[in-house]
Design an enzyme around this catalytic site. Structure first.
Site, PDB file in Angstrom:
ATOM      1  N   LYS A  53       4.648  50.124  -0.974  1.00  0.00           N
ATOM      2  CA  LYS A  53       4.487  49.143   0.101  1.00  0.00           C
ATOM      3  C   LYS A  53       3.924  49.790   1.360  1.00  0.00           C
ATOM      4  CE  LYS A  53       8.510  46.413  -1.387  1.00  0.00           C
ATOM      5  NZ  LYS A  53       8.028  45.164  -1.983  1.00  0.00           N
ATOM      6  N   GLN A  94      10.823  46.829   3.956  1.00  0.00           N
ATOM      7  CA  GLN A  94       9.841  46.101   4.770  1.00  0.00           C
ATOM      8  C   GLN A  94       9.725  46.651   6.185  1.00  0.00           C
ATOM      9  OE1 GLN A  94       7.769  44.036   3.520  1.00  0.00           O
ATOM     10  NE2 GLN A  94       8.747  43.579   1.556  1.00  0.00           N
ATOM     11  N   CYS A 145      12.158  37.163  -4.836  1.00  0.00           N
ATOM     12  CA  CYS A 145      13.340  37.951  -5.195  1.00  0.00           C
ATOM     13  C   CYS A 145      14.447  37.769  -4.166  1.00  0.00           C
ATOM     14  CB  CYS A 145      13.009  39.431  -5.334  1.00  0.00           C
ATOM     15  SG  CYS A 145      11.866  39.768  -6.662  1.00  0.00           S
ATOM     16  N   HIS A 166      17.266  40.912  -0.481  1.00  0.00           N
ATOM     17  CA  HIS A 166      16.438  40.944  -1.684  1.00  0.00           C
ATOM     18  C   HIS A 166      17.362  41.191  -2.885  1.00  0.00           C
ATOM     19  CE1 HIS A 166      13.480  42.767  -4.482  1.00  0.00           C
ATOM     20  NE2 HIS A 166      12.542  42.201  -3.758  1.00  0.00           N
ATOM     21  N   ASP A 169      18.228  48.768   3.893  1.00  0.00           N
ATOM     22  CA  ASP A 169      17.087  48.515   3.017  1.00  0.00           C
ATOM     23  C   ASP A 169      15.846  48.431   3.915  1.00  0.00           C
ATOM     24  OD1 ASP A 169      15.026  47.446   1.573  1.00  0.00           O
ATOM     25  OD2 ASP A 169      16.179  45.773   0.737  1.00  0.00           O
TER      26      ASP A 169
HETATM   27  C1  LIG Z   1      13.477  43.784   1.493  1.00  0.00           C
HETATM   28  C2  LIG Z   1      13.144  44.381   0.162  1.00  0.00           C
HETATM   29  N1  LIG Z   1      14.054  45.109  -0.483  1.00  0.00           N
HETATM   30  C3  LIG Z   1      13.810  45.667  -1.672  1.00  0.00           C
HETATM   31  C4  LIG Z   1      12.598  45.497  -2.291  1.00  0.00           C
HETATM   32  C5  LIG Z   1      12.399  46.110  -3.639  1.00  0.00           C
HETATM   33  O1  LIG Z   1      11.383  47.060  -3.638  1.00  0.00           O
HETATM   34  P1  LIG Z   1      10.952  47.718  -5.011  1.00  0.00           P
HETATM   35  O2  LIG Z   1      10.517  46.617  -5.928  1.00  0.00           O
HETATM   36  O3  LIG Z   1       9.819  48.616  -4.641  1.00  0.00           O
HETATM   37  O4  LIG Z   1      12.127  48.453  -5.549  1.00  0.00           O
HETATM   38  C6  LIG Z   1      11.609  44.748  -1.656  1.00  0.00           C
HETATM   39  C7  LIG Z   1      10.272  44.525  -2.220  1.00  0.00           C
HETATM   40  O5  LIG Z   1      10.034  43.792  -3.126  1.00  0.00           O
HETATM   41  C8  LIG Z   1      11.896  44.159  -0.411  1.00  0.00           C
HETATM   42  O6  LIG Z   1      10.992  43.416   0.226  1.00  0.00           O
END
Ligand SMILES: Cc1ncc(COP(=O)(O)O)c(C=O)c1O
Ligand SMILES: Cc1ncc(COP(=O)(O)O)c(C=O)c1O
Lengths: 147, 414, 414, 147
Positions: free
Chosen positions: B231, B208, B371, B128, B205
């Site tokens: 989430k 998910q 993203c 991401h 990370d």
């Molecule tokens: C795999 C992953 N990493 C990071 C994020 C970023 O999360 P956040 O926008 O809550 O910082 C997301 C969600 O959008 C994600 O799916």
């Protein structure tokens, strides 16, 4: 403006198809499948490219001028049905117009031509071709010292 | 992690806890399939925050009056809940805004004093943006290099590339646990193990994974782990960075301000103990309390049961969706190796058009690059449509989705 | 800023909006005098957030479905409200967690690329730790120097020192608008003007001013301005950084991740437009919406009226408190030059003991260093007790406070 | 333990005074005004200092040993009534005890001696002297190789 064209193009298709969606009229889907003025122009006088960062849609517009009159215009790129249809309609509308007239076109002209209402996010798709066109014209005017 | 007996989820009961499903959208029952972006929140979470605002609203840590004590207790109790949830100690749990801030914190605080010119940082092509940009910024500042593990066409990581990169010398690795596009569940435990044997620290990370399956930082063995409250049934504006105690203790601060200090003089200061060293200023108190309630809610269901429910839904959905003519589903079809995220494209339709039409049918899915632009480039697409599941989703909803996709296909002559 | 007719605040009506005052604490009506730490929240703010969570909970900007649009609209509408509130443009308003993060953002993003070895940064001895530590960290990294404007014994800044420092060459100044200890209202407009004439950029810490008086960034002329939602009836976890457009546009990003990008490739990326360039990851959506509702609430009262109400309370309180034997009140007694914050000590009593005893009487005040240790050193005290007012406070509460202080004095034989 | 002492010292004063506060008993206020064992020791065997970052309370404890027995103990520093009273009572309690016995003292001994219940934040004040004492003893044992 634009109204003329949109009613011509819309024909019977205005309104939802099979109740699926208010914004995907037959015209829009047809223009997605068979866009108008899609392609490239040799040695265009105006050439501009822009993207919609939200969705990655990308549009390039190329114009051939005869003095101030848009003699020919083509677009190419990749995008959703809304931005593709919008590009078809826009290029159709400006053909034969002066660049000054083209600059005066606004959001409502595009929406009238598309014949649909839409949300803010999709609006960005619909207006991408117009934004690209104006960018191109302005930078042409800038370069040619006409502003 | 609380042990809860393995049993099917009572979705009907669960849905009653979620006010958003008590309303009709465009006259239809609401079908929400964008859980990888953000989840819905149950009444229990909303109530926990309201109770704070209505009954013991005060700042924490320094308030000497009763409500301040109560707020402090609730805030720190949430930290304990979160710690237990991932099998960590409370002082290893730092409250941040979201996964993004958690990763940036590590890149700034650990990264800027440990990454040197020429060092290599290992990522994957399925990251991401939140797990790419912080490392790009760090690499640029330090003249370090980024390396990326590629994927096979079925969406699984090329493990031989991983081993090759590690063998060639890597200083740090940051790795997504479950891809938000492909659904791939990466073998993080094995990878951390291999990385550690080669002296490489690893950030996971877990944006998910933490919401959808049991996550145990000791079992995984990772050095850092990041996830977002929003989430996993929690509120917006709260997230978690886990870090191993020794690492956190030796890291310099990230944001400076109140609460993270021990003593302040005009030109020098000393830092508070962990985790507070990394929590500068008035935190999102209500958010932390809400996240605590979300953890309670998930624990009551049992994370094993959450995982099982989603696995069944995913299997059901894959079976049905694969039969749609012209559909292209990304990632492995093996539900043991993927989470409840299904990315797809339909013929030459732009995914945005797909999402827009489904919206008109009362179905929320996502469309775009999610993203993860480098992954889109790797897949050779401008974007994908994505359906993602959670505890309140049902097979009926998937039937409805599939039906609608069939109709879209006809209209768009795919 | 909305113009509202000047008129006395209807406190009785206002108090009905605040659920916290509908309960008794230890059998007594609750007297909350710790507003400089955090304010209470009215039902309107709580409801705005609940509506989001219950009716249109979704992520923003990239969602193509109806609820996502609604959430995006609400989030961006809040930004517009905040912008109007301080007379800025929406794109100059960045949502952050709190004042602390706002100041750190400037120190990291602007500071790290503009402050060079030997540069001088000007602060004052009355700054909150949040406006000291970020500059200490920056100065240490860049080998820059911090200078501090001293105060007179009455709590006002020594303006000749300010001019002297500016004259000797300063690169950046960061200055509190209203002191959270002394209540001093600094002449920020004049100071910004003088600083600009000498090419010095200025950040204003408006944590204690934005909630309590009209704040107009164009009138003040400052380059940056920071404040927190939780001190102005808004939720925790949301704050604001204002920055002049040209400055923000030329600054590099701070946190990297989703939403702040335009295009991402494996090893390079380009940034989104302001303000989104500085909002990485899923923001505190509910928090921003709650802050918008708080701004509405304050606008309905009118910030001039808020200011007037607090001025009257402060005057009333100073008059009464000054008569307590053995009391020591810090800061100027001129209510034209101070906000609704009164710091004091009673004889040789430790301020913590004072606060604890008052807590038992159902009165919440603060005691300690108020995150301003350098100021405590300057005043020569270990800490102070502090009462601070807001729109819902009354003269009756001040009478009760004064009575209780008299009793404390007797018990502690002050 | 401790109970003995606290009841001796508490006398009639246990409970709130004039209903002002449950935690500010007469004993505590008296000990704040007139602390026991306040001062310094010449050439102490054990010396330790600690602070409570929340409030800035600072306590130093000094001990003179006779073998393992605490012959004399003094404290000094600055703090709130709770931490000052706690230091008075603690020093009183450990006088004549062995350092091992002193190490066994815990939170409850202090609370019993103070004779009050208190919130978490104030607990830190109450326990600051005990924490300081233990720190001092441990570092003494460490230095003298007795652990
Ligand atoms: C795999 C992953 N990493 C990071 C994020 C970023 O999360 P956040 O926008 O809550 O910082 C997301 C969600 O959008 C994600 O799916
Ligand atoms: C003057 C001043 N600046 C900064 C802050 C920090 O605010 P926050 O904790 O919301 O970041 C405060 C409040 O504590 C304050 O009073």
């Amino acid at each position: 403006m634009g109204n003329r064209l949109s009613s011509k193009l819309l024909g019977e298709g205005k309104g939802g198809i099979q109740g699926m969606s208010e914004i995907y009229t037959r015209m829009i889907i047809d223009l997605y499948r068979n866009p108008l003025n899609y392609g490239e122009i040799e040695k265009p006088d105006i050439k501009a490219k822009d993207t919609n960062p939200i969705c990655g849609d990308i549009i390039e517009i190329q114009i051939k001028l005869n003095k101030d009159i848009i003699k020919d215009v083509k677009f190419n790129g990749k995008g959703c049905a809304i931005s593709m249809a919008s590009a078809s309609l826009l290029t159709e509308m400006i053909k034969g117009k002066s660049i000054d007239e083209s600059l005066k076109m606004d959001k409502n002209d595009i929406l009238d031509a598309l014949g649909i209402k839409m949300s803010l996010v999709r609006l960005k798709c619909a207006l991408l071709p117009l934004r690209t066109l104006k960018m191109g014209i302005y930078s042409y005017l800038g370069k040619s010292d006409k502003v | 992690m609380r042990k809860v007996p393995r049993k099917p989820i009572d979705v009907e009961k669960i849905r009653k806890d979620f006010p958003i499903f008590n309303q009709k959208i465009k006259g239809m029952p609401y079908i929400y399939l964008d859980n990888a972006a953000t989840s819905q929140r149950p009444n229990q979470v909303i109530k926990a925050m309201n109770d704070y605002y209505q009954m013991y609203n005060a700042t924490i840590h320094r308030a000497l009056y009763e409500l301040g004590e109560k707020a402090t207790d609730a805030y720190e109790e949430s930290r304990e809940k979160v710690a237990k949830f991932i099998n960590a100690s409370p002082e290893e749990v730092i409250f941040v805004r979201n996964t993004t801030e958690a990763i940036n914190l590590v890149a700034y605080s650990w990264g800027r004093s440990n990454i040197k010119e020429g060092d290599k940082i290992l990522l994957t092509v399925m990251e991401h943006h939140s797990n790419i940009i912080p490392w790009q910024l760090l690499a640029k500042e330090k003249k370090a290099h980024l390396e990326f593990i590629d994927i096979y066409d079925n969406g699984l990581l090329k493990m031989d590339e991983f081993e090759k990169f590690i063998g060639e010398g890597i200083r740090f690795m940051s790795l997504v646990h479950v891809s938000n596009v492909l659904g791939t569940v990466n073998p993080v435990k094995k990878m951390v193990d291999y990385a550690h044997k080669n002296g490489v620290l690893v950030l996971i990370d877990a944006a998910q994974s933490a919401p959808h399956m049991p996550v145990d930082v000791h079992d995984i063995g990772c050095d850092f782990l990041a996830f977002s409250g929003h989430k996993m049934l929690g509120p917006t504006g709260i997230g978690v960075l886990y870090g191993k105690r020794e690492l956190l203790e030796n890291m310099g601060p990230f944001l400076g301000g109140g609460d993270m200090i021990k003593e302040v003089h005009l030109r020098e200061a000393s830092w508070n103990e962990i985790p507070w060293k990394f929590e500068a200023g008035t935190p999102n108190i209500a958010g932390a309390i809400g996240l605590g309630a979300a953890v309670d809610y998930l624990n009551n269901i049992g994370m094993e049961n959450v995982k099982e429910h989603e696995k069944e839904l995913t299997k059901y959905a894959l079976d049905k969706m694969m039969r749609i003519k012209g559909i292209n589903i990304y990632g492995t079809k093996n539900v043991e190796l993927r989470g409840g995220v299904i990315s797809f494209n339909l013929g030459d339709m732009h995914p945005h058009d797909l999402a827009s039409i489904l919206d008109n049918e009362g179905i929320s899915i996502r469309a775009g690059h999610h993203c993860a632009q480098p992954l889109m480039d790797r897949l050779g697409v401008v974007g994908t449509a994505r359906a993602s599941f959670y505890i309140y989703n049902t097979e009926w909803e998937i039937d409805y989705l599939v039906n609608s996709l069939e109709k879209v296909r006809e209209v768009f002559k795919v």
